[in-house]
Scaffold this motif. Structure first.
Motif, PDB file in Angstrom:
ATOM      1  N   ARG A 214       0.887  -1.165   0.000  1.00 50.55           N
ATOM      2  CA  ARG A 214       0.000   0.000   0.000  1.00 50.55           C
ATOM      3  C   ARG A 214       0.926   1.216   0.000  1.00 50.55           C
ATOM      4  O   ARG A 214       1.737   1.390   0.898  1.00 50.55           O
ATOM      5  CB  ARG A 214      -0.898  -0.016   1.231  1.00 50.55           C
ATOM      6  CG  ARG A 214      -1.833   1.200   1.299  1.00 50.55           C
ATOM      7  CD  ARG A 214      -2.860   1.205   0.166  1.00 50.55           C
ATOM      8  NE  ARG A 214      -4.027   0.422   0.526  1.00 50.55           N
ATOM      9  CZ  ARG A 214      -5.282   0.857   0.401  1.00 50.55           C
ATOM     10  NH1 ARG A 214      -5.540   2.033  -0.140  1.00 50.55           N
ATOM     11  NH2 ARG A 214      -6.282   0.084   0.759  1.00 50.55           N
TER      12      ARG A 214
ATOM     13  N   ALA B 193      -5.907  -8.553   3.224  1.00 45.98           N
ATOM     14  CA  ALA B 193      -6.499  -7.848   2.082  1.00 45.98           C
ATOM     15  C   ALA B 193      -6.289  -6.349   2.185  1.00 45.98           C
ATOM     16  O   ALA B 193      -6.277  -5.775   3.278  1.00 45.98           O
ATOM     17  CB  ALA B 193      -7.990  -8.157   1.984  1.00 45.98           C
ATOM     18  N   GLU B 194      -6.084  -5.749   1.040  1.00 45.10           N
ATOM     19  CA  GLU B 194      -6.105  -4.284   0.895  1.00 45.10           C
ATOM     20  C   GLU B 194      -7.281  -3.976  -0.012  1.00 45.10           C
ATOM     21  O   GLU B 194      -7.272  -4.332  -1.191  1.00 45.10           O
ATOM     22  CB  GLU B 194      -4.819  -3.780   0.222  1.00 45.10           C
ATOM     23  CG  GLU B 194      -3.544  -3.938   1.025  1.00 45.10           C
ATOM     24  CD  GLU B 194      -3.351  -2.834   2.070  1.00 45.10           C
ATOM     25  OE1 GLU B 194      -4.192  -1.900   2.129  1.00 45.10           O
ATOM     26  OE2 GLU B 194      -2.376  -2.923   2.832  1.00 45.10           O
ATOM     27  N   LEU B 195      -8.319  -3.344   0.534  1.00 46.71           N
ATOM     28  CA  LEU B 195      -9.497  -3.003  -0.275  1.00 46.71           C
ATOM     29  C   LEU B 195      -9.696  -1.491  -0.216  1.00 46.71           C
ATOM     30  O   LEU B 195      -9.399  -0.850   0.792  1.00 46.71           O
ATOM     31  CB  LEU B 195     -10.746  -3.716   0.273  1.00 46.71           C
ATOM     32  CG  LEU B 195     -10.661  -5.246   0.397  1.00 46.71           C
ATOM     33  CD1 LEU B 195     -11.920  -5.793   1.061  1.00 46.71           C
ATOM     34  CD2 LEU B 195     -10.459  -5.900  -0.968  1.00 46.71           C
ATOM     35  N   ASP B 196     -10.224  -0.939  -1.294  1.00 48.27           N
ATOM     36  CA  ASP B 196     -10.404   0.517  -1.316  1.00 48.27           C
ATOM     37  C   ASP B 196     -11.411   0.900  -2.406  1.00 48.27           C
ATOM     38  O   ASP B 196     -11.772   0.083  -3.245  1.00 48.27           O
ATOM     39  CB  ASP B 196      -9.051   1.199  -1.584  1.00 48.27           C
ATOM     40  CG  ASP B 196      -8.983   2.625  -1.033  1.00 48.27           C
ATOM     41  OD1 ASP B 196     -10.043   3.191  -0.679  1.00 48.27           O
ATOM     42  OD2 ASP B 196      -7.864   3.171  -0.966  1.00 48.27           O
ATOM     43  N   GLU B 205     -16.402  -0.749  -1.824  1.00 45.78           N
ATOM     44  CA  GLU B 205     -15.058  -0.844  -2.403  1.00 45.78           C
ATOM     45  C   GLU B 205     -15.144  -1.245  -3.887  1.00 45.78           C
ATOM     46  O   GLU B 205     -16.005  -2.030  -4.264  1.00 45.78           O
ATOM     47  CB  GLU B 205     -14.197  -1.843  -1.610  1.00 45.78           C
ATOM     48  CG  GLU B 205     -14.427  -3.321  -1.920  1.00 45.78           C
ATOM     49  CD  GLU B 205     -15.742  -3.847  -1.372  1.00 45.78           C
ATOM     50  OE1 GLU B 205     -16.397  -3.139  -0.574  1.00 45.78           O
ATOM     51  OE2 GLU B 205     -16.140  -4.971  -1.747  1.00 45.78           O
ATOM     52  N   GLY B 208      -8.940  -3.799  -5.035  1.00 45.85           N
ATOM     53  CA  GLY B 208      -8.102  -4.325  -3.968  1.00 45.85           C
ATOM     54  C   GLY B 208      -7.381  -5.591  -4.382  1.00 45.85           C
ATOM     55  O   GLY B 208      -7.476  -6.033  -5.536  1.00 45.85           O
ATOM     56  N   SER B 316      -8.871  -6.013   5.887  1.00 44.41           N
ATOM     57  CA  SER B 316      -8.655  -4.701   5.290  1.00 44.41           C
ATOM     58  C   SER B 316      -8.899  -3.596   6.318  1.00 44.41           C
ATOM     59  O   SER B 316      -8.187  -2.590   6.347  1.00 44.41           O
ATOM     60  CB  SER B 316      -9.578  -4.520   4.086  1.00 44.41           C
ATOM     61  OG  SER B 316      -9.318  -3.299   3.449  1.00 44.41           O
ATOM     62  N   LYS B 319      -6.081  -3.989   9.037  1.00 46.04           N
ATOM     63  CA  LYS B 319      -4.727  -3.896   8.481  1.00 46.04           C
ATOM     64  C   LYS B 319      -3.814  -4.983   9.047  1.00 46.04           C
ATOM     65  O   LYS B 319      -2.647  -4.768   9.348  1.00 46.04           O
ATOM     66  CB  LYS B 319      -4.127  -2.510   8.711  1.00 46.04           C
ATOM     67  CG  LYS B 319      -4.928  -1.387   8.069  1.00 46.04           C
ATOM     68  CD  LYS B 319      -4.241  -0.049   8.278  1.00 46.04           C
ATOM     69  CE  LYS B 319      -4.929   1.085   7.532  1.00 46.04           C
ATOM     70  NZ  LYS B 319      -6.288   1.340   8.025  1.00 46.04           N
TER      71      LYS B 319
END
Lengths: 337, 329
Positions: A214, B193-196, B205, B208, B316, B319
């Motif tokens: 990120r 997970a990285e969700l956005d 979202e 990601g 997500s 973090k």
């Protein structure tokens, strides 16, 4: 400007050849523990062969030392060159960890010599073009960017790539290219999460990693690094709210040769060998640029600090691989702010 | 056999209706929809009968129903259809909450009806061929999977959280997650997970990446992003790359296509010519109901993929990597 290369593995040979093609540079010396190798290469460029860096520093009256040694030997050999008052070009990764990279930068500063680190991906035209496209708003606000790099497990002198303490293996040695490109294009990294698998089978060692980053600007990056594939390839897919740029080395090669008969190896009959020729290969572009910076004192496209930050991201990725949890760079021990 | 469709909220209902109508063993006798106009139009288009009253619809002598409502309404419709004794093909994701999925599975078991989840990707010949190769051991032990299920932003109720349960992660993790489970016969151990929301001005979202450790020791990532540009030559992609100790395999379920440079609409389009995976799904379900066998894609398959989606949201937000705790069914 007189230049000498120390370490004549794959990259040392590529660099030696590039220096020999740079107008204002003269390749005066090549140095390797392997005497025959040093002599052979020296002969083809009309340079002097050496087996010992100190000896080369004393005898060759050189201005620039290009260090193409295995990563774990960078620190002591860059120090020798710096102490002798020579400018330094150092192969990536700059050091095995942030501390080593910092020490290398310090020793060059202390002795008033310039340090250039060969983060060569910034000199690959497809990567330079894509970075410029993103920075000029070509894809709008970046969303998820995906990068792939790798091929087979590298085999070299004393199998040093296989030793994490000497090379940092896949993540530090190869994925650092994409980490540096990401930071160049999107800015600093907020956090890193790594999944890594490896097999240390004697005949067929493998390593493969999937790293999620990120960036501080919010961009999500997915980097695939592989020493588990049959052939080398790179690719990227950069998505944003106003467009997408994709590249795949397997698709963009403009030339491909496929022969009906490969003498002595029937299994390779008809296997296409792709090529992507350029008037100046990325290594030549890179060293030409460094030569220009040395002669003019101008700032390089990639600074020693950039190289250190790339080591920092790699170190964070290695740390995450061990813990199974994301690593926040600002909270990393030994980090650089 | 008599089959009905419950709700045309999900656009796949139109594809399924067409396939059911064309199936020699099926009569598409009834359509129910909570949207009167939508249901009435669909009934006319597919030569069926529209029922505005759900109880009246469920009282019909239907053998099976296909449920294509908004995600969060799956639970009520599946439970009611099960209690009415209908076999069920339910659109994915199975539900929006794990507890809902459990209730649905339990209701179908209690009433002795089949619950199949619509994961049509299993019926793409390239995907099932990939599974055969991997399960033959040709690639050795599988160490890693890199998967994508990209798409364009669907809009409508898909971006209304109360109806959809979430955005791209809800919509697109489950297809390839199902293929990974089906192929490797293993479960997920933990999830990062990285969700956005970075592409559209929406409340869910839209992009990601999901990073998984599997119980087999393999690793995997899934990119479920609605990141395909408007100029992309097709709706999206379904790709998986498997890394084994003896080799690698990459499969792209939609690659069988020709490129159409369409001057009349000023765009470049991919014209798919591969086998229709929805056809495979419908044929399989009809056969399953006909001979009363176990469904090839069970409610539990739906539930296990939903658990990964839920863990991805949790990770997500936190973090952190979160362990996957599988519920009992």
């Amino acid at each position: 400007m007189k230049v000498a290369v120390v370490g004549l593995g794959t990259m040392g040979k590529v660099h030696a050849d590039a220096w020999a093609h740079i107008e204002h540079a003269e390749l005066v010396g090549v140095c390797d523990l392997d005497r025959v190798k040093a002599e052979t290469i020296a002969e083809s460029y009309d340079a002097t062969p050496y087996q010992d860096l100190s000896e080369m520093l004393e005898q060759s009256n050189v201005d620039v030392i290009d260090v193409c040694l295995p990563t774990y030997l960078h620190k002591e050999n860059v120090a020798l060159a710096a102490q002798a008052g020579k400018h330094v070009v150092c192969e990536k990764p700059l050091g095995l960890n942030v501390q080593d990279a910092q020490d290398i930068i310090s020793v060059c500063e202390d002795h008033g010599v310039q340090l250039f680190v060969a983060q060569v991906v910034r000199f690959f035209p497809e990567y330079a073009q894509a970075s410029a496209k993103v920075k000029s708003g070509g894809i709008g606000k970046p969303g998820v960017v995906r990068l792939t790099r790798g091929g087979g497990f590298p085999r070299a002198w004393e199998d040093w790539y296989a030793d994490e303490a000497k090379s940092g293996r896949l993540i530090l040695d190869s994925m650092i290219h994409d980490f540096d490109w990401l930071r160049w294009t999107f800015g600093d990294v907020e956090r890193v999460m790594t999944r890594r698998v490896s097999r240390s089978d004697e005949d067929r060692p493998l390593e493969y990693a999937l790293v999620t980053l990120r960036m501080e600007d919010g961009t999500i990056a997915h980097v695939e690094g592989t020493w588990a594939h049959a052939t080398f390839h790179t690719s990227f897919e950069l998505t944003g709210d106003k467009g997408m740029v994709v590249h795949d080395s397997a698709v963009s090669a403009p030339l491909s040769v496929s022969l009906h008969h490969n003498e002595g190896d029937a299994s390779k009959n008809g296997v296409a060998v792709p090529e992507s020729p350029l008037n100046e290969n990325p290594y030549l572009r890179e060293l030409k640029h460094f030569a220009h910076c040395i002669l003019t004192g101008s700032e390089p496209i990639v600074t020693a600090y950039d190289a250190l930050k790339a080591v920092e991201i790699s170190q964070a990725a290695l740390e995450s691989a061990k813990t199974g949890q994301p690593v926040v760079l600002a909270k990393m021990g030994g980090g650089v702010r | 056999m008599k089959v009905g469709i419950m709700s045309f909220a999900h656009m796949h209902a139109f594809t399924y209706a067409g396939l059911l109508l064309a199936h020699p063993d099926v009569e598409l006798t009834a359509i129910w929809d909570d949207d009167f106009e939508r249901g009435d139009n669909a009934a006319e288009r597919f030569k069926s009968t529209f029922y505005a009253d759900r109880e009246e619809f469920l009282a019909l002598d239907l053998d099976a129903v296909v449920i294509c409502s908004e995600n969060s309404r799956h639970r009520d419709l599946v439970v009611q259809a099960a209690e009415a004794g209908k076999h069920i093909l339910c659109e994915k994701p199975i539900a929006t909450e794990i507890e809902d999925a459990r209730e649905m599975i339990a209701a179908c078991k209690r009433n002795g009806v089949i619950l199949q989840i619509a994961f049509p990707v299993r019926f793409a010949p390239s995907i099932s061929r990939a599974r055969t190769i991997i399960q033959s051991g040709q690639l050795g032990d599988i160490l890693a999977v890199k998967a994508t299920n990209h798409g364009q932003m669907p809009g409508g109720w898909f971006v209304e959280e109360p109806l959809s349960g979430g955005g791209a992660a809800t919509d697109h993790i489950v297809h390839v997650m199902d293929i990974i489970r089906w192929t490797l016969q293993t479960e997920v151990k933990d999830v990062y997970a990285e969700l956005d929301t970075r592409f559209y001005d929406i409340d869910v979202e839209d992009c990601g990446t999901v990073s998984l450790a599997l119980e087999s020791g393999a690793i995997a990532t899934i990119d479920p992003s609605w990141s395909r540009p408007k100029t992309f030559p097709m709706w999206g992609d379904v790709t998986l790359e498997f890394v084994g100790t003896k080799g690698t395999l990459s499969v792209d379920a939609l690659k069988q296509s020709s490129t159409y440079f369409n001057d009349q609409e000023s765009k470049v389009q991919n014209l798919g010519w591969g086998d229709d995976m929805d056809q495979g799904l419908i044929d399989d379900f009809v056969q399953c109901v006909k001979i009363k066998r176990e469904p090839s894609i069970t409610g539990e398959d739906g539930l296990r993929t939903l658990e990964v989606v839920k863990a991805a949201y949790q990770s997500s937000t936190a973090k952190r990597t979160v362990p996957l705790e599988r519920v009992h069914v």
